[in-house]
Structure formats: C-alpha cells, structure tokens
Design a protein around this motif. Structure first.
Motif, short mmCIF file in Angstrom:
data_model
loop_
_atom_site.label_atom_id
_atom_site.label_comp_id
_atom_site.label_asym_id
_atom_site.label_seq_id
_atom_site.Cartn_x
_atom_site.Cartn_y
_atom_site.Cartn_z
N ILE A 219 -7.86 -10.09 11.62
CA ILE A 219 -7.22 -10.77 10.62
C ILE A 219 -6.11 -9.69 10.20
CG2 ILE A 219 -7.18 -11.67 8.28
CD1 ILE A 219 -10.25 -12.63 9.12
N TYR A 220 -6.62 -8.36 9.96
CA TYR A 220 -5.84 -7.39 9.35
C TYR A 220 -4.71 -6.89 10.22
CZ TYR A 220 -4.48 -2.89 7.55
OH TYR A 220 -3.75 -1.77 6.92
N SER A 221 -4.93 -7.10 11.57
CA SER A 221 -3.83 -6.64 12.64
C SER A 221 -2.70 -7.75 12.46
CB SER A 221 -4.48 -6.67 13.89
OG SER A 221 -4.78 -7.69 14.48
N LYS A 222 -2.85 -8.69 11.86
CA LYS A 222 -1.70 -9.79 11.81
C LYS A 222 -0.89 -9.39 10.51
CE LYS A 222 -3.47 -12.15 15.24
NZ LYS A 222 -3.13 -12.11 16.66
N LEU A 223 -1.22 -8.48 9.78
CA LEU A 223 -0.69 -8.17 8.76
C LEU A 223 0.46 -6.80 8.56
CD1 LEU A 223 -3.44 -9.46 6.23
CD2 LEU A 223 -1.51 -10.65 6.93
N SER A 224 -0.44 -5.76 8.51
CA SER A 224 -0.03 -4.54 8.34
C SER A 224 0.01 -3.76 9.25
CB SER A 224 -0.70 -3.63 7.31
OG SER A 224 -0.46 -4.13 6.10
N PRO A 225 1.22 -3.00 9.72
CA PRO A 225 1.47 -2.07 10.96
C PRO A 225 0.51 -0.85 10.48
CG PRO A 225 3.18 -1.79 9.47
CD PRO A 225 2.54 -3.03 8.99
N TYR B 116 -7.95 -18.12 15.06
CA TYR B 116 -8.64 -17.95 14.10
C TYR B 116 -8.24 -16.81 13.27
CZ TYR B 116 -12.41 -15.77 10.98
OH TYR B 116 -13.12 -15.25 10.00
N ALA B 117 -7.84 -15.94 13.71
CA ALA B 117 -7.21 -14.55 12.91
C ALA B 117 -5.98 -15.11 12.27
CB ALA B 117 -6.83 -13.34 13.69
N GLU B 118 -5.01 -15.68 13.07
CA GLU B 118 -3.79 -16.16 12.30
C GLU B 118 -4.09 -17.11 11.09
OE1 GLU B 118 -1.68 -17.58 15.79
OE2 GLU B 118 -1.30 -15.62 16.52
N LYS B 119 -4.93 -18.04 11.29
CA LYS B 119 -5.24 -19.04 10.45
C LYS B 119 -5.76 -18.19 8.97
CE LYS B 119 -5.76 -23.12 12.94
NZ LYS B 119 -6.52 -24.41 13.49
N ARG B 120 -6.79 -17.30 9.26
CA ARG B 120 -7.24 -16.86 8.09
C ARG B 120 -6.30 -15.77 7.56
NH1 ARG B 120 -10.48 -19.39 5.62
NH2 ARG B 120 -12.34 -18.23 5.53
N LEU C 15 -4.36 -1.48 1.42
CA LEU C 15 -5.97 -1.41 1.06
C LEU C 15 -6.11 -3.06 0.61
CD1 LEU C 15 -6.26 1.70 -1.02
CD2 LEU C 15 -7.82 0.92 0.87
N HIS C 16 -5.04 -3.63 -0.35
CA HIS C 16 -5.15 -4.99 -0.53
C HIS C 16 -5.72 -5.97 0.55
CE1 HIS C 16 -4.40 -9.00 -2.31
NE2 HIS C 16 -3.53 -9.13 -1.63
N GLU C 17 -4.55 -6.02 1.44
CA GLU C 17 -5.09 -6.55 2.72
C GLU C 17 -6.18 -6.23 3.51
OE1 GLU C 17 -0.21 -7.34 3.66
OE2 GLU C 17 -1.08 -5.93 4.92
N GLN C 18 -6.75 -4.98 3.59
CA GLN C 18 -7.86 -4.74 4.18
C GLN C 18 -9.20 -5.42 3.42
OE1 GLN C 18 -8.31 -0.36 4.29
NE2 GLN C 18 -6.29 -0.01 5.16
N ILE C 19 -9.04 -5.39 2.25
CA ILE C 19 -10.12 -6.09 1.38
C ILE C 19 -9.97 -7.62 1.65
CG2 ILE C 19 -10.74 -6.40 -1.00
CD1 ILE C 19 -9.83 -3.45 -1.66
N GLU C 20 -8.91 -8.17 1.45
CA GLU C 20 -8.80 -9.39 1.67
C GLU C 20 -9.32 -10.08 3.14
OE1 GLU C 20 -7.88 -11.93 -1.06
OE2 GLU C 20 -8.61 -9.95 -1.77
N ALA C 21 -8.83 -9.16 4.16
CA ALA C 21 -9.51 -9.61 5.21
C ALA C 21 -10.99 -9.60 5.57
CB ALA C 21 -8.80 -8.62 6.38
N MET C 22 -11.59 -8.39 5.03
CA MET C 22 -12.82 -8.30 4.91
C MET C 22 -13.68 -9.44 4.17
SD MET C 22 -15.74 -6.61 6.00
CE MET C 22 -14.84 -5.21 6.93
N ILE D 297 -12.84 2.59 11.77
CA ILE D 297 -11.71 2.30 12.89
C ILE D 297 -10.31 2.38 12.38
CG2 ILE D 297 -10.78 0.58 14.11
CD1 ILE D 297 -13.20 2.12 15.50
N VAL D 298 -10.15 1.93 11.10
CA VAL D 298 -8.66 2.12 10.43
C VAL D 298 -8.47 3.50 10.32
CG1 VAL D 298 -7.44 1.62 8.57
CG2 VAL D 298 -8.91 -0.28 9.41
#
Length: 534
Positions: free
Chosen positions: A277-283, A328-332, A292-299, A447-448
């Motif tokens: 999920i996170y890989s679809k958002l931030s480089p 799945y990842a793109e929809k989430r 951090l916001h996107e990591q938390i939301e993905a988790m 991993i991040v």
C-alpha cells in the motif's frame, strides 16, 4: 547494502564478521549459538542452541511450551517452518462458554494450545543441521543446571510479571509457576543467580529423544496427568498427533528487494500488505510528516484487514494472493487522504516473544522466533519440568462466524513472525521484531529504515518507533521527534508519547554482503541484546 547516514546515535554499533554471527536479546543465548558453531555446527544448529538457551535465560518471553516459526536460507533457497500448535480436540466454543466465559480468557488452562517449540528444534536439526539435537541443546542444559545471573531488562520484566501474577494467580493450578519462577517467594533480583533443574531435565529428555518424549513419552504423560487433575483440555492424544509444517514463504517486492514472511496463520502478511500500500504513495525519500502519515495510514489499513481475515489459510474468506496483489494495494491506497482516518475492513471481492538471527560462513542464515505469548504465557507450569505453557488460544474468537473462530484442532491467528530479505535471488538476511501486535509494524519500519532511508542495521533498530493502537491512536517513543509528532497531530492523529515498557518491540538484523560475504548486524538497545561474532 550501502548505508548513507545514522541520525540516531546509539551506545551500540553495527557489528561485522566473516565466519559467523548470532544476534538475539540475551548475551548468554547468543554465546550458546556461537559455541555450537565453533564446534562444527552451522547456522541452523546455532539457531537451535540459541533458541533452547533463550527458554532458560529469558523465560519472561518464551519457553519450551510455546510456538515457533522459522525462515531458513540453505543452498540458495528460502524454506519456511510453521511450528505453531493447534487447539486441543476437546476445546470447543460450547465447552468454553459452558465454563462461564463469554470470550477466550487470556490466562489459565483454557487458552493453552499444543506447543510447537520442541518439534521445531527437532525438525530443524533433522532437515538442515550438522550436529545432533543433543549437542545443540547442551549449552541450554548447562545454563539451567548451573544457573545464571539475571540481566537488567530480564530482571525488570520478571519482577513486573511476579507482581501481576501474585494477586491474580491464586488457585492451585498456578502453584508450579511460583515454585519455578519465584522459589523464594519473590522474583529473583537483577544479578542474582537463578537455576531450574526441572527445566534441565526436560531439555535433556527432549535432546536424547529428538523431542519424542515431549509428544509421545514421559513428558507428554506429565502434561496429560496435570491437565486431567486440574480440568484442562490438552491431552497426550493431542500431543501425539502434532507435526510441524514446512510451508512456502510469501513475499512482496519492495523497491527492488523481496521481503519474505511466513504465510497465515501468522500475521506476517500485514507487513507485506502495508509495504504494498505504502509503495503506491511515497517515493523513497527521507522521513518527513507526509511519509510518516502515509506509513501509519497504510499500516492501519493492512492491520484492519489482517485482523478481519487472517487465520489458518484454508479458512480465510479471501485468498492470500489477492491480499498481496496490486489490485488490493491500489484500492486500499486510494483510501488514504491528507488526514488521519479510521478504516473499515476491505470489501471482499465477489465470487514479553524472542527473536534470533544466525548466519555462518557457508552462507546459511536463519530467522527464528518463538514465544509463550503475553510474557510467561498462560501462567501454567507443569510441576518439576520448567515447562511454561503458552496461551495462544487467547486470540480465538467465540463468535462462530468469525474467520478466527475457535475450533478443535485449529491454529489461531499467530502474532510471532520471522522476516527475511533477498535481492535478485540472493540472500541479504534475516530480521525480526518481537512484541505481539507490534511485530508487523516493527518489520515494516525496519524495512523502510533499511531500504528507503538506507540506515545501517543498528541505526535501523535504534530509530524511534511508532505503534498504531486503534482508531487514530498512535503511540510513539519518548525520543520520537517532537516536530513530527506535532505535525501528525495536526493531521488528526492522536499521538501519545509512551515510555518503553516492551510495547515497541525488540529486534535483531543480520545482513550479508552478496559480493564479499561479510556479515553486518544490529541488536536492540531496548533489551539486553547482544551480537556474538566469529
């Protein structure tokens, strides 16, 4: 792997070695692993020795009566071992409710499931070891017989457990816990020597019988007798039927690296789903409020779905492949906005645990985790054996419509997960974090930290952690950057600084340089962690 910077200085430094490395949460256990390696054992033998020693020198987090999982790199292939145990045949929803429970209790006789730890040791030794189980368990037996002085973090959690248990474990079935772990009417002090002769005898019996005594012989009889006497559910017939399972590890590719986990019933999938999920958002850019916001939301999204769907794979209402898919990842990822949110489970498509890592000069590597769950587990100890039985059944649901509903012979959603990293078919190495539902969050952050932020192993571990709890509540460590905490609060996150009480996990990493074979490793400053080198 190239390391760019270390923004979080530590009292520990990344360790380097050529011939062998063992990283775990207790120095004596790490030493046991290297001792076996020096005697001619490989990384698998060292993992067995370390794991067995940990049942003695860190009983606050694991034991002979717990579960285990392993990812084993041998001959350029990754193998997965699921040594989690199912529920006893007599443990049913009706029986639990008839005993007066509206939900599964966390301690006592009811949540005890079949232990997988001894079978894991025996199977690893048989399939991949160079030494006998008897040789690999020798250091652990010695520690139990001769005793060892408690280390600071171990002593802290031992005392906390005793204070909690002395007021709640008041009935007869709990007596053996106090006789074993508080023999003088108190928890042993930091620096005080503690021995467990019954533990030594049990380990010796397991070693000499390749664990058969635990599942079919004298130890199984002792467990059965105790359970019959006190009204428990586990029986020798349950133990006799138990077998570990070799499984195909599951993975996702994250920015060119393959991240590997054990498939369900473990929660490792949550890590992979969150990474997707996170890989679809931030480089891969340095840490900031947005990342951090996107990591938390993905988790949040991944964990919400994990808790809704993960159980034994053949009982899941959705395929593992779909949960790891781009669709799945793109929809989430589309659900993530610029503000904190409380996610609902994914719409179904129509139609304290211990961790250790070992590596040897031959290229073998092991990512191994074992646990009694919730610290000392169920609080039930089989008298004069040192066997503290796990309470993994506490995670079963008594709702028969829930995917993780209790059934006889079923394995529950399991929190303990080993991790492994490869690139282009070559092993980078094992990593892991112990700590209940922090584990997939810890895997994700490690991993991040490693791939996106290019931190060395020790820096990746030392980086301040966050933990999503529920809703918009996120706990952060005291050294979490204040400006980032404030910025996340403005986005709607309920950021709560918390002192480290073990809830932020404790991990280890070993990476291998594919070109030189040099090993680099890190271990926790949050515990009595150690790396022993060869």
């Amino acid at each position: 792997m190239d390391y760019l910077y270390n923004p979080y200085p530590s009292i520990k430094h990344t360790a380097f070695a050529k011939n062998g490395m063992v990283a775990t949460s207790q120095p004596l256990a790490a030493q046991a692993g290297i001792e076996i390696m020096r005697q001619g054992g490989n990384a698998i033998d060292a993992a067995i020795a370390t794991a067995a020693a940990l049942t003695v020198v860190e009983p606050t987090s694991n034991g002979i009566g717990g579960d285990a999982f392993a990812l084993v790199w041998v001959n350029n292939k990754l193998h997965g071992l699921n040594a989690s145990g199912p529920s006893p045949e007599s443990l049913t929803i009706d029986n639990v409710k008839a005993a007066g429970h509206e939900k599964m209790p966390t301690h006592g006789l009811t949540p005890i499931t079949i232990p997988g730890v001894p079978a894991a040791w025996a199977e690893l030794a048989k399939k991949f070891g160079k030494l006998s189980l008897k040789e690999s368990l020798a250091p652990a037996i010695r520690y139990a017989e001769e005793g060892y002085p408690l280390t600071p973090i171990l002593g802290k959690y031992w005392k906390l457990a005793y204070k909690r248990f002395k007021d709640s474990f008041t009935t007869e079935e709990f007596n053996a816990w106090f006789e074993t772990f508080a023999p003088d009417g108190r928890a042993p002090e930091i620096g005080e020597v503690w021995k467990s002769p019954g533990h030594a005898e049990t380990l010796r019996s397991i070693a000499e019988s390749n664990a058969d005594s635990f599942y079919k012989g004298e130890i199984a009889d002792k467990i059965d007798d105790f359970m019959v006497k006190h009204g428990g559910y586990l029986r020798k017939s349950d133990l006799e039927k138990y077998k570990v399972e070799w499984v195909e590890p599951i993975s996702t590719n994250y920015r060119g690296y393959d991240v590997w986990e054990i498939p369900p019933n473990g929660q490792g999938m949550v890590t992979l789903m969150a990474l997707n999920i996170y890989s679809k958002l931030s480089p891969a850019i340095p840490e900031n409020t947005k990342t951090l916001h996107e990591q938390i939301e993905a988790m949040k999204l991944a964990f919400t779905d994990g808790k809704a769907f993960i159980t034994e794979e053949n009982e899941m209402p959705i395929d593992v492949e779909h949960l790891l898919s781009d669709e799945y990842a793109e929809k989430r990822a589309e659900k993530i906005t610029n503000e904190a949110s409380i996610p609902e489970p994914y719409d179904l498509p129509k139609g304290g645990t211990v961790y250790l890592a070992t590596a040897d000069g031959e290229g073998n590597m092991v990512s191994f985790i074992q646990s009694n769950y919730m610290g000392f587990g169920s609080g039930i100890v089989v008298p004069n054996t040192g066997i503290a039985l796990q309470n993994r059944g506490a995670d079963f649901s008594l709702d028969p419509t829930h995917p993780n509903a209790l059934k006889p012979g079923k394995r529950s959603y399991n929190t303990i997960i080993p991790g492994f990293l490869t690139k282009n078919g070559q092993a980078i190495g094992p990593f892991g974090v112990m700590g209940g539902f922090m584990q997939p969050q810890g895997h994700f952050q490690m991993i991040v930290n490693t791939i996106d932020y290019k931190l060395n192993p020790q820096a990746a571990l030392d980086s301040p952690r966050w933990q999503w709890i529920e809703g918009n509540t996120v706990h952060v460590e005291p050294n979490f950057p204040n400006h980032l905490a404030q910025a996340l609060t403005r986005l709607g996150h309920d950021i709560q600084p918390k002192l480290d009480n073990g809830s932020f996990g404790r991990g280890q990493i070993i990476w291998r340089n594919p070109e030189t074979g040099v090993l680099s490793g890190g271990t926790e400053t949050r515990t009595d962690g150690a790396i022993v080198l060869w």
